[in-house]
Structures are given as structure tokens and as C-alpha cells.
Scaffold this motif. Structure first.
Motif, PDB file in Angstrom:
ATOM      1  N   UNK A  77     -77.265 121.179 -37.910  1.00 23.07           N
ATOM      2  CA  UNK A  77     -77.685 120.304 -39.004  1.00 23.07           C
ATOM      3  C   UNK A  77     -76.776 120.449 -40.223  1.00 23.07           C
ATOM      4  N   UNK A  78     -75.771 121.296 -40.141  1.00 22.58           N
ATOM      5  CA  UNK A  78     -74.846 121.483 -41.267  1.00 22.58           C
ATOM      6  C   UNK A  78     -74.118 120.168 -41.551  1.00 22.58           C
ATOM      7  N   UNK A  79     -73.846 119.893 -42.807  1.00 19.53           N
ATOM      8  CA  UNK A  79     -73.176 118.620 -43.133  1.00 19.53           C
ATOM      9  C   UNK A  79     -71.728 118.604 -42.643  1.00 19.53           C
ATOM     10  N   UNK A  80     -71.263 117.415 -42.320  1.00 21.23           N
ATOM     11  CA  UNK A  80     -69.856 117.244 -41.958  1.00 21.23           C
ATOM     12  C   UNK A  80     -69.034 117.138 -43.236  1.00 21.23           C
ATOM     13  N   UNK A  81     -67.731 117.396 -43.126  1.00 21.29           N
ATOM     14  CA  UNK A  81     -66.860 117.402 -44.298  1.00 21.29           C
ATOM     15  C   UNK A  81     -66.168 116.048 -44.439  1.00 21.29           C
ATOM     16  N   UNK A  82     -66.277 115.470 -45.620  1.00 24.36           N
ATOM     17  CA  UNK A  82     -65.561 114.216 -45.904  1.00 24.36           C
ATOM     18  C   UNK A  82     -64.189 114.570 -46.471  1.00 24.36           C
ATOM     19  N   UNK A  83     -63.136 113.964 -45.906  1.00 21.99           N
ATOM     20  CA  UNK A  83     -61.771 114.209 -46.359  1.00 21.99           C
ATOM     21  C   UNK A  83     -61.148 112.870 -46.734  1.00 21.99           C
ATOM     22  N   UNK A  84     -60.509 112.840 -47.894  1.00 22.60           N
ATOM     23  CA  UNK A  84     -59.887 111.594 -48.349  1.00 22.60           C
ATOM     24  C   UNK A  84     -58.521 111.450 -47.710  1.00 22.60           C
ATOM     25  N   UNK A  85     -58.389 110.529 -46.777  1.00 25.56           N
ATOM     26  CA  UNK A  85     -57.135 110.259 -46.073  1.00 25.56           C
ATOM     27  C   UNK A  85     -57.015 108.740 -45.890  1.00 25.56           C
ATOM     28  N   UNK A  86     -56.607 108.024 -46.928  1.00 23.93           N
ATOM     29  CA  UNK A  86     -56.572 106.559 -46.819  1.00 23.93           C
ATOM     30  C   UNK A  86     -55.574 106.038 -45.787  1.00 23.93           C
ATOM     31  N   UNK A  87     -54.574 106.811 -45.422  1.00 18.93           N
ATOM     32  CA  UNK A  87     -53.593 106.383 -44.439  1.00 18.93           C
ATOM     33  C   UNK A  87     -54.028 106.594 -42.996  1.00 18.93           C
ATOM     34  N   UNK A  88     -55.110 107.298 -42.790  1.00 21.67           N
ATOM     35  CA  UNK A  88     -55.596 107.579 -41.445  1.00 21.67           C
ATOM     36  C   UNK A  88     -56.213 106.310 -40.852  1.00 21.67           C
TER      37      UNK A  88
END
Length: 140
Positions: A77-88
Motif C-alpha cells: 500500500x506504499x505510495x508510488x513515486x512521481x518523477x518529472x520526466x516530460x521527455x519520457x
């Protein structure tokens, strides 16, 4: 308690630890995976085990366990990590990708623990086998 029952108990423990190792391998394989939404991100999985107690025909309830049963596999139930990668190419409209919540250090500890538990069950089976062989040679 029969010596043959030891093989059943140790065998169920070995099967449970083997499943645990497979789950750990799956978690480690997906540790660096990313997804375009939090719902699609890989979540760490963990097996659920339960001690099995069986009553033999006409026997009283026993105090000890007779083996291990796999009740299922749950997701963390741990939260997932949001990563800012606009080119992905997997990024959402805001430019974020979502990484799995697998903690590689915890998974390595789980792997070592499962491996040692498996080895302990193998040793229990080997010891029981040696005792049975010694018992057979007592009359000679």
C-alpha cells in the motif's frame, strides 16, 4: 509424532520459501519500472503465509503446526513515486511518470531470509533422513 511427518512440514516450508523467492525476484525485476499513471505503476508484492494445523482421525487437537499454507499474494500500500520526466514517452499530460514502490534493500533482506529458511528446512529433512537410517541400523 511420526518421523515421516517431518518431511511434510519441511516440504511445505520449502515450497513456501520458494514462492517467496519468486515474488522477491519479480519485485526486483520491476524495481526500476515506470508507468504513465499511479494506478498502472508496479507495486511490490508479498506472499501471505498461514500455519496449517490438521487433526488426524480420532486424535486430539495438536499444539504445534503441521506445515505452511500460502493464503495469497498482496500488493504493498506504499505510495508510488512521481518523477518529472516530460521527455519520457510514458509521461502523463503533466510530464510525470510513476515509479514502482519496490524498496530494493528490503527485497534483498527478504531474499536472504527466504534463502536461509529454505536451507533450514533442507537441513531438517536431511537430519530426519539420517535419524531414520541410523534407526534401521540399530538391529545390526
Amino acid at each position: 509424532m511420526s518421523l515421516f511427518k517431518i518431511f511434510d512440514v519441511a516440504g511445505s516450508g520449502m515450497a513456501a520459501q520458494s514462492l517467496r523467492l519468486n515474488v522477491v525476484a519479480s519485485n526486483l525485476a520491476n524495481a526500476d519500472s515506470v508507468a504513465g499513471s499511479p494506478d498502472a505503476a508496479y507495486r511490490a508484492r508479498e506472499p501471505l503465509f498461514a500455519a496449517v494445523q490438521r487433526q488426524w482421525q480420532g486424535a486430539q487437537a495438536q499444539d504445534g503446526a503441521d506445515g505452511v499454507q500460502v493464503r495469497g499474494i498482496t500488493e504493498s500500500a506504499a505510495p508510488v513515486k512521481a518523477q518529472y520526466e516530460p521527455g519520457n514517452p510514458m509521461a502523463d499530460a503533466d510530464g510525470y511518470v510513476y515509479a514502482s514502490n519496490v524498496n530494493p534493500v528490503e527485497e534483498l533482506v527478504n531474499m536472504i531470509s527466504a534463502s536461509r529458511s529454505y536451507q533450514s528446512n533442507v537441513e531438517a529433512m536431511n537430519t530426519a533422513r539420517q535419524l531414520m537410517l541410523k534407526t534401521l541400523t540399530l538391529g545390526n
